[in-house]
Design a protein around this motif. Structure first.
Motif, short mmCIF file in Angstrom:
data_model
loop_
_atom_site.label_atom_id
_atom_site.label_comp_id
_atom_site.label_asym_id
_atom_site.label_seq_id
_atom_site.Cartn_x
_atom_site.Cartn_y
_atom_site.Cartn_z
N SER A 368 11.51 -5.41 -6.93
CA SER A 368 10.24 -5.65 -7.61
C SER A 368 9.15 -4.71 -7.10
O SER A 368 8.37 -4.15 -7.88
CB SER A 368 9.80 -7.11 -7.42
N ILE A 369 9.11 -4.51 -5.78
CA ILE A 369 8.12 -3.60 -5.21
C ILE A 369 8.36 -2.17 -5.67
O ILE A 369 7.44 -1.44 -6.02
CB ILE A 369 8.13 -3.68 -3.66
N ALA A 370 9.64 -1.77 -5.69
CA ALA A 370 9.98 -0.41 -6.12
C ALA A 370 9.54 -0.16 -7.56
O ALA A 370 8.99 0.90 -7.89
CB ALA A 370 11.48 -0.18 -5.98
N LEU A 371 9.77 -1.14 -8.44
CA LEU A 371 9.36 -0.98 -9.84
C LEU A 371 7.83 -0.96 -9.97
O LEU A 371 7.28 -0.19 -10.76
CB LEU A 371 9.95 -2.12 -10.69
N ALA A 372 7.16 -1.80 -9.18
CA ALA A 372 5.69 -1.82 -9.22
C ALA A 372 5.12 -0.48 -8.77
O ALA A 372 4.11 -0.01 -9.29
CB ALA A 372 5.15 -2.96 -8.35
N LEU A 373 5.76 0.14 -7.79
CA LEU A 373 5.32 1.45 -7.32
C LEU A 373 5.48 2.52 -8.39
O LEU A 373 4.84 3.57 -8.34
CB LEU A 373 6.10 1.86 -6.06
N GLY A 374 6.36 2.26 -9.38
CA GLY A 374 6.59 3.22 -10.46
C GLY A 374 5.58 3.14 -11.59
O GLY A 374 5.61 3.96 -12.51
N LEU A 375 4.67 2.16 -11.54
CA LEU A 375 3.64 2.05 -12.57
C LEU A 375 2.63 3.19 -12.44
O LEU A 375 2.41 3.72 -11.35
CB LEU A 375 2.91 0.71 -12.43
N THR A 376 2.00 3.54 -13.54
CA THR A 376 0.95 4.55 -13.51
C THR A 376 -0.40 3.87 -13.24
O THR A 376 -0.52 2.64 -13.35
CB THR A 376 0.86 5.30 -14.84
N ASP A 377 -1.40 4.65 -12.89
CA ASP A 377 -2.74 4.09 -12.64
C ASP A 377 -3.29 3.37 -13.87
O ASP A 377 -3.97 2.36 -13.76
CB ASP A 377 -3.69 5.20 -12.21
N ALA A 378 -2.98 3.92 -15.06
CA ALA A 378 -3.46 3.32 -16.30
C ALA A 378 -2.85 1.94 -16.54
O ALA A 378 -3.40 1.12 -17.27
CB ALA A 378 -3.15 4.24 -17.49
N MET A 379 -1.69 1.69 -15.93
CA MET A 379 -1.00 0.40 -16.07
C MET A 379 -1.44 -0.61 -15.02
O MET A 379 -0.76 -1.59 -14.79
CB MET A 379 0.51 0.61 -15.99
N GLN A 380 -2.58 -0.35 -14.37
CA GLN A 380 -3.12 -1.23 -13.33
C GLN A 380 -2.17 -1.33 -12.14
O GLN A 380 -1.86 -2.41 -11.63
CB GLN A 380 -3.41 -2.64 -13.89
N ARG A 381 -1.72 -0.16 -11.68
CA ARG A 381 -0.74 -0.10 -10.60
C ARG A 381 -1.21 -0.84 -9.34
O ARG A 381 -0.46 -1.64 -8.76
CB ARG A 381 -0.44 1.37 -10.26
N ASP A 382 -2.44 -0.58 -8.90
CA ASP A 382 -2.94 -1.20 -7.66
C ASP A 382 -2.96 -2.72 -7.76
O ASP A 382 -2.57 -3.42 -6.82
CB ASP A 382 -4.34 -0.67 -7.34
N LEU A 383 -3.42 -3.24 -8.89
CA LEU A 383 -3.49 -4.69 -9.10
C LEU A 383 -2.10 -5.31 -9.04
O LEU A 383 -1.87 -6.26 -8.29
CB LEU A 383 -4.15 -4.99 -10.45
N PHE A 384 -1.18 -4.77 -9.85
CA PHE A 384 0.15 -5.38 -9.93
C PHE A 384 0.97 -5.15 -8.67
O PHE A 384 1.85 -5.96 -8.34
CB PHE A 384 0.90 -4.86 -11.17
N LEU A 385 0.68 -4.09 -7.93
CA LEU A 385 1.37 -3.86 -6.67
C LEU A 385 0.97 -4.91 -5.64
O LEU A 385 1.83 -5.43 -4.91
CB LEU A 385 1.05 -2.45 -6.15
N VAL A 386 -0.31 -5.25 -5.59
CA VAL A 386 -0.77 -6.29 -4.67
C VAL A 386 -0.17 -7.65 -5.06
O VAL A 386 0.33 -8.40 -4.21
CB VAL A 386 -2.31 -6.37 -4.64
N ILE A 387 -0.22 -7.98 -6.34
CA ILE A 387 0.35 -9.26 -6.81
C ILE A 387 1.84 -9.32 -6.48
O ILE A 387 2.34 -10.34 -5.97
CB ILE A 387 0.14 -9.44 -8.33
N THR A 388 2.55 -8.23 -6.75
CA THR A 388 3.99 -8.18 -6.47
C THR A 388 4.26 -8.37 -4.98
O THR A 388 5.16 -9.12 -4.58
CB THR A 388 4.58 -6.84 -6.93
N TYR A 389 3.48 -7.69 -4.15
CA TYR A 389 3.69 -7.78 -2.70
C TYR A 389 3.45 -9.20 -2.20
O TYR A 389 4.23 -9.72 -1.39
CB TYR A 389 2.77 -6.80 -1.97
N VAL A 390 2.40 -9.84 -2.69
CA VAL A 390 2.11 -11.22 -2.29
C VAL A 390 3.26 -12.14 -2.69
O VAL A 390 3.71 -12.98 -1.89
CB VAL A 390 0.79 -11.70 -2.94
N VAL A 391 3.77 -11.98 -3.91
CA VAL A 391 4.88 -12.81 -4.40
C VAL A 391 6.14 -12.57 -3.58
O VAL A 391 6.84 -13.51 -3.20
CB VAL A 391 5.16 -12.51 -5.89
#
Length: 413
Positions: A368-391
């Motif tokens: 999940s973290i690896a896929l979140a790291l593959g998001l672009t900035d336009a896809m709200q990468r920072d937001l979803f990376l933090v949510i993913t990490y917390v989960v």
């Protein structure tokens, strides 16, 4: 700093943290390693207020590693083959239909439910995010992580037929989940008008069916080669070549390498194939070799997951969204399993509270973290990376530590 130095530092940290865990904490390796690494990183954060040397060094190491490429393109194939090699094939064969439905229908339903729920959650928190990006988050967080699941369930005493469901689902649903993620990713990148329905089915069919077929062929070739000789050294190397060569072929032909390696591992690890192709000494060496690979890569992986917090953009509303997302994702997983379990429970005699145990025992991890790291900035990468990490941290530290107690409680009932 070259890659050899980085790998050496990671192995040294993994060995040190592993020793501390075994000697003092005595937690399951996946849980203990990640917990110690997070504490280690937090201590470095505190020290950095006086001297930033250690923090700069750790941050440099983590920025030099493409976590997404390392995990999805390299480590995952080895870990899935090792996991499948030691999976109870007979139990998995009995449970094949629920496992198939869990890892396909379950992932798709969970992706949609999580996407819709998180979209409205973010709206309530004042975070304006397009629905397609929330759906993308649903795709990356829905698959359970076989790497996290396998190590913890072995110590939890889960009944064998339930273990086969959870392990089988986690082995296959990450491959399916990656394909679903890539499909939605393309739609988000190009726009719905640029992606034809046929292209979606073509990608899904090519990746999933092609990956399974490639794995079947690799497993059969490996079996035939091992059967024709009796030399445990070379036979171990043959299994290693199957994983490495198969991963290269899967990437070249745009097939699912995870599904290929799971299929190949299940074939080579099958008792019938083992008895026909391996001597007793070969079987021992093959098993021990892949157990060592599994342990080594697992220790490095969970050290990396702990260190990944250095790349996060911590904002209070991001953290709040992550904390609220935890129960939402668990509820969505529970709902996504309801229909498949009700369809198969009478025929296959499911153990009591199967849905609850599968929900709590379906851990999220590095994928999940690896896929979140593959998001672009336009896809709200920072937001979803933090949510993913917390989960993920909650999943491994809290769910991982309590799933054994949950299983024992229902056994007593």
């Amino acid at each position: 700093m070259d890659y050899f130095n980085i790998i050496t530092i990671l192995v040294l940290l993994a060995a040190a943290f592993g020793y501390i865990n075994v000697r003092f904490l005595k937690l399951p390796n996946t849980i203990g390693l990640m917990f110690i690494t997070i504490v280690f990183t937090l201590v470095i954060f505190v020290i950095s207020y006086f001297d930033s040397t250690l923090l700069d060094a750790e941050r440099y190491i983590i920025t030099q590693i493409d976590f997404k490429a390392v995990l999805l393109d390299i480590m995952l194939s080895f870990l899935l083959f090792a996991g499948a090699l030691h999976t109870n094939f007979q139990q998995l064969k009995v449970q094949r239909w629920p496992v198939l439905v869990f890892s396909t229908f379950g992932v798709l339903v969970s992706t949609f439910l999580v996407g819709v729920s998180v979209y409205f959650l973010l709206q309530l928190l004042g975070l304006q995010v397009d629905f397609i990006y929330c759906l993308l988050f649903g795709a990356l967080i829905s698959p359970t992580d076989p790497i996290a699941v396998l190590g913890i369930l072995k110590k939890a005493g889960v009944p064998k037929k339930l273990e086969a469901k959870i392990v089988g689902e986690s082995l296959f649903n990450d491959g399916v989940g990656v394909v679903v993620f890539l499909t939605i990713f393309q739609i988000a990148l190009l726009g719905t008008g640029e992606v034809e329905t046929f292209d979606v089915f073509k990608l899904f069919g090519q990746e999933v069916i092609g990956g399974i077929l490639l794995g079947g062929i690799l497993g059969w070739i490996t079996y035939r080669l091992m059967k024709s000789i009796n030399d445990y050294d070379i036979e171990v190397i043959i299994t290693l070549a199957a994983v490495m060569g198969g991963t290269l072929l899967a990437h070249h032909w745009h097939l699912s390498a995870p599904l290929a390696m799971v299929t190949a591992g299940l074939i080579v690890g099958n008792d019938t194939v083992r008895n026909a192709s391996m001597s007793e000494i070969t079987e021992t060496y093959v098993d021990k070799f892949w157990e060592l690979i599994d342990i080594l890569l697992n220790t490095i992986l969970f050290v990396l997951i702990g260190m990944e917090m250095l790349v996060l953009t911590f904002k209070m509303d991001y953290i709040i969204a992550g904390l609220i997302a935890i129960p939402i994702i668990l509820i969505c997983r529970y709902l996504s399993l309801l229909l498949p379990i009700n369809i198969f429970k009478k025929k296959l005699d499911f153990v009591p509270k199967t849905n609850l145990i599968m929900t709590w025992g379906g851990l999220r991890g590095g994928i999940s973290i690896a896929l979140a790291l593959g998001l672009t900035d336009a896809m709200q990468r920072d937001l979803f990376l933090v949510i993913t990490y917390v989960v993920v941290v909650f999943s491994i530290l809290v769910q991982g530590l309590t799933v054994e107690g949950l299983v024992k409680r229902f056994k007593e009932d």
